[in-house]
Design an enzyme around this catalytic site. Sequence first.
Site, PDB file in Angstrom:
ATOM      1  N   LYS A 127       0.855  -1.187   0.000  1.00 22.11           N
ATOM      2  CA  LYS A 127       0.000   0.000   0.000  1.00 22.11           C
ATOM      3  C   LYS A 127       0.890   1.235   0.000  1.00 22.11           C
ATOM      4  CE  LYS A 127      -4.518   0.920   0.288  1.00 22.11           C
ATOM      5  NZ  LYS A 127      -5.672   0.099  -0.090  1.00 22.11           N
TER       6      LYS A 127
HETATM    7  P1  NAD Z   1     -13.088   7.637  -2.729  1.00 23.98           P
HETATM    8  O1  NAD Z   1     -12.057   8.699  -2.577  1.00 23.98           O
HETATM    9  O2  NAD Z   1     -13.644   7.355  -4.067  1.00 23.98           O
HETATM   10  O3  NAD Z   1     -14.316   7.939  -1.735  1.00 23.98           O
HETATM   11  C1  NAD Z   1     -14.132   8.134  -0.353  1.00 23.98           C
HETATM   12  C2  NAD Z   1     -15.461   8.532   0.236  1.00 23.98           C
HETATM   13  O4  NAD Z   1     -15.318   8.638   1.671  1.00 23.98           O
HETATM   14  C3  NAD Z   1     -15.938   9.906  -0.238  1.00 23.98           C
HETATM   15  O5  NAD Z   1     -17.344   9.878  -0.416  1.00 23.98           O
HETATM   16  C4  NAD Z   1     -15.584  10.818   0.936  1.00 23.98           C
HETATM   17  O6  NAD Z   1     -16.406  11.974   1.007  1.00 23.98           O
HETATM   18  C5  NAD Z   1     -15.864   9.893   2.096  1.00 23.98           C
HETATM   19  N1  NAD Z   1     -15.227  10.339   3.338  1.00 23.98           N
HETATM   20  C6  NAD Z   1     -13.953  10.775   3.495  1.00 23.98           C
HETATM   21  N2  NAD Z   1     -13.757  11.137   4.776  1.00 23.98           N
HETATM   22  C7  NAD Z   1     -14.920  10.909   5.426  1.00 23.98           C
HETATM   23  C8  NAD Z   1     -15.349  11.079   6.777  1.00 23.98           C
HETATM   24  N3  NAD Z   1     -14.520  11.559   7.695  1.00 23.98           N
HETATM   25  N4  NAD Z   1     -16.633  10.725   7.109  1.00 23.98           N
HETATM   26  C9  NAD Z   1     -17.465  10.237   6.163  1.00 23.98           C
HETATM   27  N5  NAD Z   1     -17.120  10.058   4.868  1.00 23.98           N
HETATM   28  C10 NAD Z   1     -15.858  10.396   4.515  1.00 23.98           C
HETATM   29  O7  NAD Z   1     -12.443   6.321  -2.074  1.00 23.98           O
HETATM   30  P2  NAD Z   1     -12.804   4.800  -2.358  1.00 23.98           P
HETATM   31  O8  NAD Z   1     -11.894   4.302  -3.392  1.00 23.98           O
HETATM   32  O9  NAD Z   1     -14.281   4.672  -2.503  1.00 23.98           O
HETATM   33  O10 NAD Z   1     -12.343   4.133  -0.976  1.00 23.98           O
HETATM   34  C11 NAD Z   1     -13.190   4.071   0.162  1.00 23.98           C
HETATM   35  C12 NAD Z   1     -12.714   2.954   1.064  1.00 23.98           C
HETATM   36  O11 NAD Z   1     -12.725   1.727   0.325  1.00 23.98           O
HETATM   37  C13 NAD Z   1     -11.295   3.087   1.597  1.00 23.98           C
HETATM   38  O12 NAD Z   1     -11.231   2.514   2.881  1.00 23.98           O
HETATM   39  C14 NAD Z   1     -10.481   2.243   0.632  1.00 23.98           C
HETATM   40  O13 NAD Z   1      -9.263   1.786   1.203  1.00 23.98           O
HETATM   41  C15 NAD Z   1     -11.450   1.116   0.391  1.00 23.98           C
HETATM   42  N6  NAD Z   1     -11.193   0.332  -0.827  1.00 23.98           N
HETATM   43  C16 NAD Z   1     -11.144   0.940  -2.053  1.00 23.98           C
HETATM   44  C17 NAD Z   1     -10.942   0.157  -3.179  1.00 23.98           C
HETATM   45  C18 NAD Z   1     -10.965   0.728  -4.572  1.00 23.98           C
HETATM   46  O14 NAD Z   1     -10.872  -0.057  -5.528  1.00 23.98           O
HETATM   47  N7  NAD Z   1     -11.114   2.030  -4.757  1.00 23.98           N
HETATM   48  C19 NAD Z   1     -10.728  -1.219  -3.056  1.00 23.98           C
HETATM   49  C20 NAD Z   1     -10.783  -1.803  -1.789  1.00 23.98           C
HETATM   50  C21 NAD Z   1     -11.024  -0.996  -0.683  1.00 23.98           C
END
Ligand code: NAD
Length: 437
Positions: A127
């Site tokens: 990561k």
């Molecule tokens: P993203 O940047 O597309 O979206 C993040 C979301 O979280 C946004 O809506 C943002 O407003 C919200 N957010 C941020 N801080 C916040 C807070 N304090 N309270 C409430 N909401 C808040 O990110 P993503 O890719 O959707 O990732 C989200 C989660 O999923 C992370 O934990 C990431 O590690 C995990 N994840 C992502 C992927 C991927 O393929 N993108 C894969 C596996 C896991």
Amino acid sequence: MSPASNPYAPTATTHALPSYLQADKLGPWGIYLQQVDRVTPYLGHLARWVETLKHPKRSLIVDVPIHMDDGTIAHFEGYRVQHNASRGPGKGGVRFHQDVTLSEVMALAGWMSIKNAAVNVPYGGAKGGIRVDPKKLSIGELERITRRYTSEIGIIIGPTKDIPAPDVNTDEQIMAWMMDTYSMNIGETATGVVTGKPIHLGGSLGRREATGRGVYTVGVEAARHIGLQIEGARIAVQGFGNVGGIAGKLFAEAGARVVAVQDHGGTIYREAGLDVPALLFHVKQTGSVAGFPQAEALAHDAFWGVDGDILIPAALEQQITEANAGKITARMVIEGANGPTTPEADDILRDRNVLVVPDVIANAGGVTVSYFEWVQDFSSFFWSEDEINARLVRIMKEAFGAVWQVAQDNQVTLRTATFIIGCKRILHAREMRGLYP
Ligand code: NAD
């Protein structure tokens, strides 16, 4: 042979963790370590190798200096952690966020190792991240920080070494810049160095939706096991980005009602169910769910008490804690985010009979299609979206079925069951490879 004279017996003491690993015991890395401790009694003879999971293989901290638009020079701290490479090259996303720390990146890398092994893709775990609020950067600054960071970590990444992907606040454009920077530095186009790229640059159909689709797929499977109907189910989603937005859309298309959504900007609620496509459009236009006209605004903490059947945390770590786990009314939590539930909250939810479908299986759809993208890049032969989705769904269902079975057999939570599967695969590989020299 007594353990004292047996060179292959487990070591009675291992060296103390360095201070940077001990620090922040309550942070994400501390939580990851607790989760590994919980699974150790189930690892049989492989438990003698378990320390390997508590020591990231390689942690790189880099200084990322860039020219800002106002003529000043700013320095940011960046990280790339390769947690484990026993099963293959490192794999895991890159996060741009103002709260990124080494502890967080180490934990996220550790969870990637477990996840990749749980769905049996041939990767270790890694990561990366930069401590920066990208919303405060211009597009030019964002490109410069991405390119300098890529150059700095370029000494340890590569298509057969460690393959980054998108995470919070990083997207296809950032992956395109990373791929281009790495390619310029080595003198040839290396599409396989990152996944989550734009389609016309070696990206894969279905990758953007893959994590949300995986969340939906295992959610439906888990719901079936506990007799929960998706049609009409009330759903609350925290984080409406790549993961939460797509998962919410797929559940709504299946007839569920997305009643509450929270993001960094606010919390909204609609008893009859939100119009998810309209909400996604609103987020695209304004950057947040706040101010969505067809909903009422809720106070931040009220989100956890919303009456619902399914809760999907899809934002950041440590959101479901001792403080709010008792308020959750849902029968099932599907972890779209990595590390959203603390071990104490896990125990509270288990005691309250709330099924937690853990991150290490629930959000593995993203890395599964990243694996497809990487394979397609190597062969320069691209699959149809239907083919990708069908393979994704098959892998997710099979992996979840195995997790469910291990949980039943050992009478443990789904998290411990996923860790049992993942840790055994990693440690078996470690044992077979042995230690060099
Ligand atoms: P993203 O940047 O597309 O979206 C993040 C979301 O979280 C946004 O809506 C943002 O407003 C919200 N957010 C941020 N801080 C916040 C807070 N304090 N309270 C409430 N909401 C808040 O990110 P993503 O890719 O959707 O990732 C989200 C989660 O999923 C992370 O934990 C990431 O590690 C995990 N994840 C992502 C992927 C991927 O393929 N993108 C894969 C596996 C896991």
